[in-house]
Scaffold this motif. Structure first.
Motif, PDB file in Angstrom:
ATOM      1  N   LEU A   1       0.858  -1.179   0.000  1.00 40.77           N
ATOM      2  CA  LEU A   1       0.000   0.000   0.000  1.00 40.77           C
ATOM      3  C   LEU A   1       0.899   1.234   0.000  1.00 40.77           C
ATOM      4  O   LEU A   1       2.107   1.131   0.207  1.00 40.77           O
TER       5      LEU A   1
ATOM      6  N   PHE B   1      -0.780  -1.559   7.681  1.00 43.06           N
ATOM      7  CA  PHE B   1      -1.514  -0.352   7.308  1.00 43.06           C
ATOM      8  C   PHE B   1      -2.786  -0.622   6.516  1.00 43.06           C
ATOM      9  O   PHE B   1      -3.367   0.289   5.949  1.00 43.06           O
ATOM     10  N   GLY B   2      -3.195  -1.875   6.440  1.00 45.39           N
ATOM     11  CA  GLY B   2      -4.498  -2.179   5.848  1.00 45.39           C
ATOM     12  C   GLY B   2      -5.583  -1.672   6.786  1.00 45.39           C
ATOM     13  O   GLY B   2      -5.309  -1.318   7.941  1.00 45.39           O
TER      14      GLY B   2
ATOM     15  N   LEU C   1      -0.826  15.678   5.365  1.00 46.19           N
ATOM     16  CA  LEU C   1      -2.090  14.938   5.358  1.00 46.19           C
ATOM     17  C   LEU C   1      -2.377  14.418   6.744  1.00 46.19           C
ATOM     18  O   LEU C   1      -1.469  14.252   7.555  1.00 46.19           O
TER      19      LEU C   1
ATOM     20  N   THR D   1      -3.380   8.144   6.211  1.00 44.81           N
ATOM     21  CA  THR D   1      -4.022   8.242   4.898  1.00 44.81           C
ATOM     22  C   THR D   1      -3.283   7.273   3.972  1.00 44.81           C
ATOM     23  O   THR D   1      -2.096   7.443   3.712  1.00 44.81           O
ATOM     24  N   VAL D   2      -3.977   6.257   3.533  1.00 39.80           N
ATOM     25  CA  VAL D   2      -3.329   5.171   2.792  1.00 39.80           C
ATOM     26  C   VAL D   2      -4.053   4.914   1.477  1.00 39.80           C
ATOM     27  O   VAL D   2      -5.284   4.809   1.460  1.00 39.80           O
ATOM     28  N   TYR D   3      -3.286   4.841   0.385  1.00 37.27           N
ATOM     29  CA  TYR D   3      -3.857   4.553  -0.926  1.00 37.27           C
ATOM     30  C   TYR D   3      -3.409   3.186  -1.406  1.00 37.27           C
ATOM     31  O   TYR D   3      -2.444   2.617  -0.908  1.00 37.27           O
ATOM     32  N   LEU D   4      -4.141   2.689  -2.396  1.00 35.57           N
ATOM     33  CA  LEU D   4      -3.851   1.333  -2.871  1.00 35.57           C
ATOM     34  C   LEU D   4      -2.581   1.260  -3.706  1.00 35.57           C
ATOM     35  O   LEU D   4      -1.832   0.304  -3.619  1.00 35.57           O
TER      36      LEU D   4
ATOM     37  N   ASN E   1      -3.361   5.531  -8.100  1.00 37.91           N
ATOM     38  CA  ASN E   1      -4.445   6.183  -7.367  1.00 37.91           C
ATOM     39  C   ASN E   1      -3.998   7.512  -6.761  1.00 37.91           C
ATOM     40  O   ASN E   1      -4.789   8.448  -6.670  1.00 37.91           O
TER      41      ASN E   1
ATOM     42  N   LEU F   1      -5.508  11.157  -7.659  1.00 39.68           N
ATOM     43  CA  LEU F   1      -5.912  12.091  -6.599  1.00 39.68           C
ATOM     44  C   LEU F   1      -5.304  13.470  -6.837  1.00 39.68           C
ATOM     45  O   LEU F   1      -5.987  14.492  -6.738  1.00 39.68           O
TER      46      LEU F   1
ATOM     47  N   ARG G   1      -7.096  15.165  -9.650  1.00 35.20           N
ATOM     48  CA  ARG G   1      -8.469  15.540  -9.331  1.00 35.20           C
ATOM     49  C   ARG G   1      -8.517  16.744  -8.383  1.00 35.20           C
ATOM     50  O   ARG G   1      -9.381  17.592  -8.486  1.00 35.20           O
ATOM     51  N   LYS G   2      -7.580  16.783  -7.457  1.00 33.47           N
ATOM     52  CA  LYS G   2      -7.623  17.819  -6.417  1.00 33.47           C
ATOM     53  C   LYS G   2      -6.582  18.907  -6.658  1.00 33.47           C
ATOM     54  O   LYS G   2      -6.249  19.655  -5.733  1.00 33.47           O
TER      55      LYS G   2
ATOM     56  N   PHE H   1      -5.333  21.615  -3.865  1.00 33.55           N
ATOM     57  CA  PHE H   1      -3.998  21.518  -3.267  1.00 33.55           C
ATOM     58  C   PHE H   1      -3.219  22.810  -3.488  1.00 33.55           C
ATOM     59  O   PHE H   1      -2.532  23.298  -2.596  1.00 33.55           O
TER      60      PHE H   1
ATOM     61  N   GLY I   1      -5.988  17.541  12.529  1.00 34.90           N
ATOM     62  CA  GLY I   1      -5.587  18.516  11.517  1.00 34.90           C
ATOM     63  C   GLY I   1      -5.170  17.788  10.255  1.00 34.90           C
ATOM     64  O   GLY I   1      -5.431  16.602  10.097  1.00 34.90           O
ATOM     65  N   GLY I   2      -4.501  18.517   9.367  1.00 43.21           N
ATOM     66  CA  GLY I   2      -4.027  17.900   8.127  1.00 43.21           C
ATOM     67  C   GLY I   2      -5.137  17.748   7.105  1.00 43.21           C
ATOM     68  O   GLY I   2      -6.314  17.821   7.434  1.00 43.21           O
ATOM     69  N   VAL I   3      -4.717  17.551   5.884  1.00 43.40           N
ATOM     70  CA  VAL I   3      -5.672  17.393   4.794  1.00 43.40           C
ATOM     71  C   VAL I   3      -6.390  16.049   4.928  1.00 43.40           C
ATOM     72  O   VAL I   3      -5.754  15.016   5.126  1.00 43.40           O
ATOM     73  N   VAL I   4      -7.687  16.082   4.862  1.00 42.71           N
ATOM     74  CA  VAL I   4      -8.473  14.854   4.953  1.00 42.71           C
ATOM     75  C   VAL I   4      -8.924  14.458   3.555  1.00 42.71           C
ATOM     76  O   VAL I   4      -9.498  15.256   2.825  1.00 42.71           O
ATOM     77  N   LEU I   5      -8.635  13.230   3.179  1.00 41.08           N
ATOM     78  CA  LEU I   5      -9.067  12.749   1.865  1.00 41.08           C
ATOM     79  C   LEU I   5     -10.014  11.587   2.064  1.00 41.08           C
ATOM     80  O   LEU I   5      -9.793  10.727   2.906  1.00 41.08           O
TER      81      LEU I   5
ATOM     82  N   VAL J   1     -10.770   5.191  -3.460  1.00 38.81           N
ATOM     83  CA  VAL J   1      -9.449   4.595  -3.635  1.00 38.81           C
ATOM     84  C   VAL J   1      -8.640   4.580  -2.343  1.00 38.81           C
ATOM     85  O   VAL J   1      -7.577   3.996  -2.277  1.00 38.81           O
ATOM     86  N   THR J   2      -9.166   5.222  -1.326  1.00 39.63           N
ATOM     87  CA  THR J   2      -8.435   5.272  -0.055  1.00 39.63           C
ATOM     88  C   THR J   2      -8.805   4.083   0.808  1.00 39.63           C
ATOM     89  O   THR J   2      -9.922   3.615   0.760  1.00 39.63           O
ATOM     90  N   ILE J   3      -7.878   3.622   1.606  1.00 36.34           N
ATOM     91  CA  ILE J   3      -8.253   2.744   2.699  1.00 36.34           C
ATOM     92  C   ILE J   3      -9.081   3.640   3.605  1.00 36.34           C
ATOM     93  O   ILE J   3      -8.587   4.620   4.147  1.00 36.34           O
TER      94      ILE J   3
ATOM     95  N   LEU K   1     -10.991   5.073   6.596  1.00 35.92           N
ATOM     96  CA  LEU K   1     -11.319   5.041   8.015  1.00 35.92           C
ATOM     97  C   LEU K   1     -12.430   6.044   8.272  1.00 35.92           C
ATOM     98  O   LEU K   1     -12.599   6.546   9.377  1.00 35.92           O
TER      99      LEU K   1
END
Lengths: 255, 57
Positions: free
Chosen positions: A5, A52-53, A90, A94-97, A101, A105, A108-109, A113, B22-26, B30-32, B34
Motif C-alpha cells: 500500500l 496499514f491495511g 495529510l 491516509t493510505v492509498y492502494l 491512485n 488524486l 483531481r484535487k 492543493f 488537523g491535516g488534509v483529509v481525503l 481509492v483510499t483505505i 477510516l
C-alpha cells in the motif's frame, strides 16, 4: 489483498521530487519517495498491508506504542520536507492502494492543493495553551453580620458567598482566555481552536481553557512570540509551542 | 495527582491533536477508508488507558 500500500505524508509542488533527501525514512522505516502529477507531488512511502491495511489500522491506532512511533515518523517526514518547500501535511493514516491512485488524486484535487499551498506558503503554525491558575483556597470572611444570624443562616450565607466567588473566578478565567485568544489572533493570519486536552494527557492538573493554533507569517514570528509571551493574566497561565508545520491550516476547500 | 511527564510525552499529545484532527483529509473510493472512525477518540482511549496503567503500577 494488495501486496503493498502507499502511505501519504504531505502534498507539495512537483519540485519536492528533487529535494527529498536520500535516506529519509518514514513509518515502518520505509524509504520516502515522491509521486508527481503535473505540478504537484505527494510525499509517500510503500507500506505493508499487514500494518496499514484497514483492519490493521483500526487495531494499531489503539496501541499507544504504535501510535506514538507512527505519529513521530509521520511528523519527522513532514517536518523534513517542509524545511525546503511549503507542504500541506495529510491527516495521519491516509493510505492509498497504489501510485496510480495517488496520481489520480493529485490530478483531481490539483486546484484545491494549490490553494492550500498558497495559503500556508511562508507561514508557520504556533500553538498556545492556557490553564486556569489554581484558586487560593480562602476561608470565607465571617462578616460582622454573621453574629446576628442563626447558625443555619450563617452557613447558607457562607455557602452563597463561596458559590459567588467561584462563579466570579470561573468568569475571570474565561474572560482571560478570550482576551489571550484575541491578542494572539491579532498577530496571526488565521486561528484554529482545538478542544482542551484531558488533564490526564496535558500533564497538568489545572483545567485547560485554551488549546489554539495560529497561522503566522515567518516575518511576523518574532512579533507574535513577543506579544504572546509578554501577555500576562493573574487568572490563567499559558505556554507556546512551535513553530509547527501548519497542520491545523491544511484543509481542502470542498469543490 | 501530578504525573511526571517528560517533554516527549507532552509533545506527543500536542502532535496527536494536529495529526489526528488537523491535516488534509481525503476520502474516496481509492483510499483505505477510516471514514466514520473517530481517530481522535480511539487514540485518546489508547493514551488514557496507557496513562492509567502507569498510574496503577
Amino acid at each position: 489483498m494488495a501486496d503493498v500500500l502507499v502511505y501519504l505524508y504531505a502534498v507539495g509542488g512537483a519540485e519536492l521530487a528533487e529535494s527529498v533527501a536520500p535516506g529519509l525514512t518514514g513509518v515502518d522505516g520505509a524509504p520516502v519517495r515522491v509521486v508527481v502529477d503535473g505540478r504537484v507531488g505527494a510525499v509517500v512511502s510503500t507500506v505493508d498491508p499487514l500494518h496499514f491495511g484497514e483492519d490493521a489500522l483500526q487495531r494499531n491506532l489503539e496501541d499507544l506504542t504504535w501510535l506514538a512511533e507512527t505519529a513521530r515518523a509521520h511528523h519527522a517526514v513532514v517536518d523534513a520536507v517542509s524545511q525546503r518547500h511549503p507542504v500541506a501535511p495529510l491527516r495521519m493514516a491516509t493510505v492509498y492502494l497504489d501510485d496510480d491512485n495517488v496520481r489520480a488524486l493529485l490530478r483531481r484535487k490539483n486546484t484545491a492543493f494549490t490553494a492550500v499551498l498558497d495559503r500556508i506558503r511562508g507561514r508557520r503554525e504556533w500553538g498556545v495553551k492556557a490553564f486556569a491558575r489554581g484558586q487560593p483556597d480562602v476561608e470565607p470572611d465571617r462578616g460582622a453580620g454573621d453574629a446576628d444570624l442563626g447558625p443555619g443562616a450563617a452557613y447558607l450565607l457562607r455557602k452563597r458567598t463561596a458559590r459567588e466567588r467561584s462563579a466570579r473566578a470561573q468568569q475571570n478565567v474565561e474572560d482571560a482566555a478570550a482576551e489571550l485568544h484575541e491578542t494572539s489572533s491579532a498577530v496571526a493570519v488565521a486561528s484554529h481552536l482545538y478542544p482542551p486536552q484531558d488533564p490526564q494527557l496535558s500533564g497538568r492538573q489545572e483545567h485547560m481553557v485554551l488549546n489554539a493554533a495560529y497561522l503566522v507569517g515567518e516575518t511576523d514570528a518574532a512579533a507574535f512570540l513577543d506579544t504572546v509571551q509578554t501577555w500576562y493574566s493573574p487568572h490563567i497561565d499559558h505556554e507556546v509551542t512551535g513553530p509547527w508545520v501548519p497542520y491545523s491550516f491544511a484543509t481542502l476547500e470542498e469543490s | 495527582m501530578t504525573l511526571a511527564r517528560n517533554d516527549d510525552d507532552l509533545h506527543l499529545v500536542d502532535l496527536l491533536d494536529r495529526l489526528l484532527a488537523g491535516g488534509v483529509v481525503l476520502t474516496g473510493d481509492v483510499t483505505i477508508s477510516l471514514a466514520g472512525v473517530d481517530l481522535v477518540q480511539i487514540s485518546l482511549r489508547a493514551l488514557i488507558s496507557s496513562v492509567s496503567t502507569l498510574v496503577d503500577e
